[in-house]
Design an enzyme around this catalytic site. Structure first.
Site, mmCIF file in Angstrom:
data_model
loop_
_atom_site.group_PDB
_atom_site.id
_atom_site.type_symbol
_atom_site.label_atom_id
_atom_site.label_comp_id
_atom_site.label_asym_id
_atom_site.label_seq_id
_atom_site.Cartn_x
_atom_site.Cartn_y
_atom_site.Cartn_z
ATOM 1 N N ASN A 196 0.950 -1.315 -0.056
ATOM 2 C CA ASN A 196 -0.074 -0.119 -0.041
ATOM 3 C C ASN A 196 1.057 1.119 0.039
ATOM 4 O OD1 ASN A 196 0.498 -0.992 2.684
ATOM 5 N ND2 ASN A 196 -0.290 1.040 3.326
ATOM 6 N N HIS A 197 0.277 2.451 -0.379
ATOM 7 C CA HIS A 197 1.053 3.471 -0.597
ATOM 8 C C HIS A 197 0.486 4.919 -0.004
ATOM 9 C CE1 HIS A 197 4.030 6.135 -2.135
ATOM 10 N NE2 HIS A 197 3.898 6.198 -3.444
#
Length: 240
Positions: free
Chosen positions: A80-81
């Site tokens: 995830n970012h």
């Protein structure tokens, strides 16, 4: 106080990046003949990145599940970012892989030049041709037994909440018979917002490597993609 600390922190980075880059050039020159995968250079780059995390008195970092990752062999890593510093903390995996990153970062002096030196993979957002080149290059790397790391959301989250995943990383895994390793990155969204460089209050970041997903266990790419999304969402405690 945070503005002053931020100014000092980014100044130190600006001063030391050229020094670290010279070190990267020396590592590359010393290993280019026998390290075709550039493993040593990548590990040097990992130490460079993690140094900046450890340097910041407001940041704490812990990585769990590192032992699950292979030291060699094809693998697709997906994370995830939520923040710019995701790139820094994911280097704490200290395992060989090639990043897929937006092309703008490759233009940043010293940092971007080191990404080219490492053979990481640039991607121009919104360009179908660039996506095709990226997929081809990642496929070549996987066929050579080199893991790749992608952010399947495609861009940083505005609010820290996990976004929908794009198919590309999972198509690569299916085509090249590579396991997918979901990675949950905790706490980084509070360290540095998407827009702005002023540091925030102290955060405890954690990189959590989750058990792999094998493409043969799923009927199609979509099912594999959804399983990876669910696993990271559960780790982040972001249930639908």
């Amino acid at each position: 106080m945070l503005r002053l600390l931020s100014y000092l922190y980014w100044t130190i980075i600006a001063i030391t990046c050229p020094i670290f880059f010279v070190g990267a050039l020396l590592v590359w020159a010393a290993t280019v003949l026998f390290d075709r995968r550039k493993v040593v250079l990548h590990l040097y780059s990992s130490a460079w990145a993690v140094f900046y995390v450890r340097l910041n008195p407001l940041w704490r970092l812990r990585t769990t599940g590192r032992e699950l990752l292979p030291r060699k062999g094809a693998a697709v890593l997906v994370a995830n970012h939520a923040s710019l510093i995701d790139i820094l903390v994911l280097f704490d995996l200290f395992r060989p892989f090639k990043w897929v990153s937006k092309s703008e970062i490759f233009k940043v002096p010293f940092v971007g030049w080191n990404m080219w030196l490492n053979g990481y993979v640039p991607l121009v957002r919104g360009s179908g041709e660039s996506v095709r080149r990226m997929m081809t290059r990642c496929g070549q790397l996987l066929d050579q037994g080199i893991p790749v790391l992608l952010f399947p959301e495609g861009r940083r989250s505005e609010d820290g909440h996990l976004q929908k995943f794009k198919d590309g990383a999972f198509e690569l895994a299916v085509r090249h018979h590579a396991p997918v390793y979901p990675i949950a990155v905790h706490g980084t969204g509070r360290a540095l917002p998407k827009h702005g460089l002023v540091l925030r209050a102290q955060i405890n970041a954690r990189v959590e490597v989750l058990p792999p997903l094998h493409p043969t266990d799923f009927p199609d790419t979509r099912a594999l993609r959804d399983a990876a999304h669910t696993r990271i969402a559960e780790a982040l405690d972001q249930h639908p």
